[in-house]
Design a protein around this motif. Structure first.
Motif, PDB file in Angstrom:
ATOM      1  N   ALA A   1       0.830  -1.203   0.000  1.00 16.67           N
ATOM      2  CA  ALA A   1       0.000   0.000   0.000  1.00 16.67           C
ATOM      3  C   ALA A   1       0.864   1.252   0.000  1.00 16.67           C
ATOM      4  CB  ALA A   1      -0.931  -0.005   1.209  1.00 16.67           C
ATOM      5  N   LYS A   2       1.917   1.246   0.806  1.00 17.27           N
ATOM      6  CA  LYS A   2       2.813   2.406   0.862  1.00 17.27           C
ATOM      7  C   LYS A   2       3.598   2.571  -0.441  1.00 17.27           C
ATOM      8  CE  LYS A   2       6.126   4.709   3.890  1.00 17.27           C
ATOM      9  NZ  LYS A   2       5.165   5.642   4.501  1.00 17.27           N
ATOM     10  N   GLN A   3       4.125   1.446  -0.967  1.00 17.60           N
ATOM     11  CA  GLN A   3       4.908   1.511  -2.197  1.00 17.60           C
ATOM     12  C   GLN A   3       4.060   1.985  -3.376  1.00 17.60           C
ATOM     13  OE1 GLN A   3       6.184  -2.587  -2.138  1.00 17.60           O
ATOM     14  NE2 GLN A   3       8.244  -2.048  -1.485  1.00 17.60           N
ATOM     15  N   ALA A   4       2.846   1.441  -3.491  1.00 19.97           N
ATOM     16  CA  ALA A   4       1.987   1.803  -4.608  1.00 19.97           C
ATOM     17  C   ALA A   4       1.564   3.265  -4.526  1.00 19.97           C
ATOM     18  CB  ALA A   4       0.758   0.894  -4.634  1.00 19.97           C
ATOM     19  N   ALA A   5       1.212   3.732  -3.333  1.00 19.06           N
ATOM     20  CA  ALA A   5       0.841   5.140  -3.175  1.00 19.06           C
ATOM     21  C   ALA A   5       2.032   6.054  -3.451  1.00 19.06           C
ATOM     22  CB  ALA A   5       0.298   5.386  -1.776  1.00 19.06           C
TER      23      ALA A   5
ATOM     24  N   LEU B   1      -6.309   1.344   4.017  1.00 19.24           N
ATOM     25  CA  LEU B   1      -5.149   2.184   4.321  1.00 19.24           C
ATOM     26  C   LEU B   1      -5.128   3.449   3.478  1.00 19.24           C
ATOM     27  CD1 LEU B   1      -2.463  -0.622   4.628  1.00 19.24           C
ATOM     28  CD2 LEU B   1      -3.284   0.831   6.483  1.00 19.24           C
ATOM     29  N   TRP B   2      -5.551   3.340   2.239  1.00 16.97           N
ATOM     30  CA  TRP B   2      -5.546   4.510   1.358  1.00 16.97           C
ATOM     31  C   TRP B   2      -6.670   5.492   1.692  1.00 16.97           C
ATOM     32  CZ3 TRP B   2      -5.126   0.764  -3.346  1.00 16.97           C
ATOM     33  CH2 TRP B   2      -3.789   0.371  -3.505  1.00 16.97           C
ATOM     34  N   ALA B   3      -7.768   4.973   2.211  1.00 14.67           N
ATOM     35  CA  ALA B   3      -8.936   5.827   2.449  1.00 14.67           C
ATOM     36  C   ALA B   3      -8.978   6.420   3.851  1.00 14.67           C
ATOM     37  CB  ALA B   3     -10.217   5.035   2.186  1.00 14.67           C
ATOM     38  N   ASP B   4      -8.466   5.683   4.846  1.00 15.99           N
ATOM     39  CA  ASP B   4      -8.634   6.074   6.252  1.00 15.99           C
ATOM     40  C   ASP B   4      -7.303   6.491   6.872  1.00 15.99           C
ATOM     41  OD1 ASP B   4     -11.206   5.205   5.827  1.00 15.99           O
ATOM     42  OD2 ASP B   4     -10.960   3.315   6.923  1.00 15.99           O
ATOM     43  N   ASP B   5      -7.381   7.449   7.783  1.00 15.44           N
ATOM     44  CA  ASP B   5      -6.185   7.879   8.511  1.00 15.44           C
ATOM     45  C   ASP B   5      -6.611   8.484   9.848  1.00 15.44           C
ATOM     46  OD1 ASP B   5      -3.449   8.194   8.827  1.00 15.44           O
ATOM     47  OD2 ASP B   5      -3.469  10.240   8.008  1.00 15.44           O
ATOM     48  N   PRO B   6      -6.455   7.734  10.951  1.00 16.46           N
ATOM     49  CA  PRO B   6      -5.829   6.411  11.062  1.00 16.46           C
ATOM     50  C   PRO B   6      -6.736   5.306  10.528  1.00 16.46           C
ATOM     51  CG  PRO B   6      -6.665   7.104  13.176  1.00 16.46           C
ATOM     52  CD  PRO B   6      -6.861   8.274  12.257  1.00 16.46           C
ATOM     53  N   ALA B   7      -6.130   4.124  10.313  1.00 16.24           N
ATOM     54  CA  ALA B   7      -6.843   3.006   9.727  1.00 16.24           C
ATOM     55  C   ALA B   7      -6.795   1.792  10.656  1.00 16.24           C
ATOM     56  CB  ALA B   7      -6.230   2.638   8.379  1.00 16.24           C
ATOM     57  N   SER B   8      -7.891   1.030  10.655  1.00 15.63           N
ATOM     58  CA  SER B   8      -7.962  -0.207  11.432  1.00 15.63           C
ATOM     59  C   SER B   8      -8.537  -1.305  10.544  1.00 15.63           C
ATOM     60  CB  SER B   8      -8.850  -0.032  12.669  1.00 15.63           C
ATOM     61  OG  SER B   8      -8.341   0.978  13.522  1.00 15.63           O
ATOM     62  N   PHE B   9      -8.118  -2.551  10.807  1.00 10.31           N
ATOM     63  CA  PHE B   9      -8.590  -3.674   9.995  1.00 10.31           C
ATOM     64  C   PHE B   9      -8.450  -4.958  10.793  1.00 10.31           C
ATOM     65  CE2 PHE B   9      -8.571  -7.008   6.849  1.00 10.31           C
ATOM     66  CZ  PHE B   9      -9.421  -6.550   5.853  1.00 10.31           C
TER      67      PHE B   9
ATOM     68  N   ARG C   1      -1.251   4.790  10.860  1.00  8.39           N
ATOM     69  CA  ARG C   1      -1.189   5.778   9.785  1.00  8.39           C
ATOM     70  C   ARG C   1      -0.143   5.330   8.755  1.00  8.39           C
ATOM     71  NH1 ARG C   1      -3.933  10.420  11.343  1.00  8.39           N
ATOM     72  NH2 ARG C   1      -4.268  10.631  13.607  1.00  8.39           N
ATOM     73  N   VAL C   2      -0.563   5.202   7.517  1.00  7.63           N
ATOM     74  CA  VAL C   2       0.334   4.844   6.417  1.00  7.63           C
ATOM     75  C   VAL C   2       0.170   5.899   5.339  1.00  7.63           C
ATOM     76  CG1 VAL C   2       0.936   3.130   4.677  1.00  7.63           C
ATOM     77  CG2 VAL C   2       0.186   2.385   6.950  1.00  7.63           C
ATOM     78  N   ASN C   3       1.185   6.691   5.143  1.00 11.36           N
ATOM     79  CA  ASN C   3       1.161   7.773   4.165  1.00 11.36           C
ATOM     80  C   ASN C   3       2.406   7.682   3.289  1.00 11.36           C
ATOM     81  OD1 ASN C   3      -1.253   9.414   4.864  1.00 11.36           O
ATOM     82  ND2 ASN C   3      -0.245   9.493   6.863  1.00 11.36           N
ATOM     83  N   PRO C   4       2.329   8.197   2.046  1.00  9.32           N
ATOM     84  CA  PRO C   4       1.297   9.073   1.492  1.00  9.32           C
ATOM     85  C   PRO C   4       0.047   8.298   1.062  1.00  9.32           C
ATOM     86  CG  PRO C   4       2.881   8.566  -0.218  1.00  9.32           C
ATOM     87  CD  PRO C   4       3.408   7.931   1.052  1.00  9.32           C
ATOM     88  N   LYS C   5      -0.975   9.066   0.734  1.00 10.54           N
ATOM     89  CA  LYS C   5      -2.179   8.512   0.137  1.00 10.54           C
ATOM     90  C   LYS C   5      -2.091   8.681  -1.386  1.00 10.54           C
ATOM     91  CE  LYS C   5      -3.943   7.995   4.264  1.00 10.54           C
ATOM     92  NZ  LYS C   5      -3.796   6.677   4.935  1.00 10.54           N
ATOM     93  N   PRO C   6      -2.763   7.801  -2.150  1.00 14.55           N
ATOM     94  CA  PRO C   6      -2.850   8.024  -3.595  1.00 14.55           C
ATOM     95  C   PRO C   6      -3.488   9.370  -3.897  1.00 14.55           C
ATOM     96  CG  PRO C   6      -3.649   5.833  -3.003  1.00 14.55           C
ATOM     97  CD  PRO C   6      -3.472   6.580  -1.716  1.00 14.55           C
ATOM     98  N   LEU C   7      -3.170   9.911  -5.048  1.00  9.99           N
ATOM     99  CA  LEU C   7      -3.588  11.274  -5.356  1.00  9.99           C
ATOM    100  C   LEU C   7      -5.068  11.399  -5.692  1.00  9.99           C
ATOM    101  CD1 LEU C   7      -0.589  12.629  -7.453  1.00  9.99           C
ATOM    102  CD2 LEU C   7      -1.044  12.860  -5.012  1.00  9.99           C
ATOM    103  N   ARG C   8      -5.703  10.330  -6.170  1.00  8.76           N
ATOM    104  CA  ARG C   8      -7.082  10.428  -6.622  1.00  8.76           C
ATOM    105  C   ARG C   8      -8.047  10.181  -5.463  1.00  8.76           C
ATOM    106  NH1 ARG C   8      -4.969   6.958 -11.574  1.00  8.76           N
ATOM    107  NH2 ARG C   8      -3.406   6.671  -9.940  1.00  8.76           N
ATOM    108  N   ARG C   9      -8.123  11.179  -4.578  1.00  6.08           N
ATOM    109  CA  ARG C   9      -9.034  11.150  -3.428  1.00  6.08           C
ATOM    110  C   ARG C   9      -8.832   9.886  -2.588  1.00  6.08           C
ATOM    111  NH1 ARG C   9     -14.732  13.399  -6.072  1.00  6.08           N
ATOM    112  NH2 ARG C   9     -13.891  15.398  -6.820  1.00  6.08           N
ATOM    113  N   GLY C  10      -7.593   9.527  -2.392  1.00  3.49           N
ATOM    114  CA  GLY C  10      -7.287   8.398  -1.547  1.00  3.49           C
ATOM    115  C   GLY C  10      -7.637   7.051  -2.136  1.00  3.49           C
ATOM    116  N   ARG C  11      -7.779   6.979  -3.450  1.00  4.35           N
ATOM    117  CA  ARG C  11      -8.147   5.714  -4.098  1.00  4.35           C
ATOM    118  C   ARG C  11      -7.226   5.473  -5.284  1.00  4.35           C
ATOM    119  NH1 ARG C  11     -12.427   2.150  -4.046  1.00  4.35           N
ATOM    120  NH2 ARG C  11     -12.787   0.988  -5.970  1.00  4.35           N
ATOM    121  N   LEU C  12      -6.628   4.296  -5.332  1.00  2.32           N
ATOM    122  CA  LEU C  12      -5.747   3.919  -6.430  1.00  2.32           C
ATOM    123  C   LEU C  12      -6.472   2.906  -7.309  1.00  2.32           C
ATOM    124  CD1 LEU C  12      -2.706   4.335  -7.313  1.00  2.32           C
ATOM    125  CD2 LEU C  12      -2.283   2.148  -6.198  1.00  2.32           C
TER     126      LEU C  12
END
Length: 289
Positions: free
Chosen positions: A101-105, A152-160, A171-182
């Motif tokens: 998730a981090k690498q792709a974002a 992880l891309w949508a929520d900050d902080p995130a739980s699962f 918290r895993v950042n950065p987020k993808p640029l398209r409104r937190g969705r890749l």
């Protein structure tokens, strides 16, 4: 019809000079997207059957250079500015989904929002064994990992909390640029892969598929959309053909295919690789040149 190019990261396509030559030529001559696949491990004599060839054997020699797709596409992103980028595919259950998730974002940010993550479940039991990941259950693991990354891309902080993954308020950042969705594509030609493309992803990447089989697979995608309450029109449908020719493009577009991906191996000399890419573009993207 969009035309992509799957030619980076393997054998002669693994040198930085050739990657630069192919990527810049592909952008210059109208290819829509650069695709790059993955194998972490190959073995000389696998018992596992390769699902994308008639003889059950992968064409790439086990001792060939095969670059990491995310790193390769990061290099391609740095030498281009407009062409899109995608993994075709990253073998998701072999990885930690939080790291992916981090690498792709990160790649999405560095490429200014040009990246899509194509994922697959993998076929080589030997590869999974070497990596210490169970081969059994890899489909369920893939579905869950997609959900993990979406969270992880949508929520900050995130739980699962799932079968394979648990975390609370991270918290895993950065987020993808398209409104937190890749954008994500599910790869594979099986009925399960087609289901996953609709139930968990934003589209499908079919690989080494005969032209005659494409319409049936696309019809299955439409059926899955009806079952899952999704609009067929919102799917990306990318197909790498085993026997296609440019004259097939109108017919494929009429079935619902949005991108045909040309698969090839560039020559090892950068100037020749650039000319090779231009010739492919002149063959497949005639109307755009």
């Amino acid at each position: 019809m969009r035309v992509g190019l799957h030619a980076l990261g393997i054998s002669d396509g693994a040198s930085p000079e050739v990657i630069r030559a192919v990527a810049t030529a592909a952008e210059r001559h109208g290819f829509a997207r650069l695709w790059c696949g993955e194998h972490v491990v190959l073995v000389d004599s696998p018992d596992s059957r390769y699902p994308y060839s008639a003889d059950g054997r992968i064409a790439v020699p086990a001792d060939a250079d095969w670059l990491d797709p995310l790193l390769t596409l990061s290099f391609a992103a740095a030498v281009t500015s407009t062409i899109e980028l995608a993994t075709g595919v990253l073998l998701l259950p072999e990885h930690n989904p939080i790291i992916v998730a981090k690498q792709a974002a990160t790649l999405d940010v560095l490429s200014s929002g040009r990246f899509s993550l194509g994922v697959g479940v993998g076929w080589s039991a030997e590869e999974f064994e070497a990596l210490g990941v169970p081969f059994t259950g890899r489909g369920r693991r893939t579905d869950e990992y997609i959900d993990v990354m979406r969270t992880l891309w949508a929520d900050d902080p995130a739980s699962f909390t799932g079968e394979f993954t648990r975390f609370d308020s991270i918290r895993v950042n950065p987020k993808p640029l398209r409104r937190g969705r890749l954008p994500m594509l599910a790869g594979g030609n099986s009925s399960t892969a087609l289901r996953r493309a609709v139930s968990h992803a934003d589209g499908w990447y079919g690989f080494n598929l005969p032209v005659v089989d494409v319409a049936e697979h696309v019809a299955t995608l439409a059926e899955q959309c009806a079952l899952h309450g999704r609009s067929f029109a919102e799917l990306t449908i990318a197909v790498a053909l085993s026997d296609g020719v440019p004259e097939d493009l109108p017919k494929l577009e009429a079935t619902g295919v949005t991108e045909v991906v040309v698969v090839g191996a560039p020559p090892p000399i950068p100037d020749e690789a650039a000319a090779w890419t231009e010739n492919l573009a002149r063959t497949w993207i005639v109307s755009d040149l």
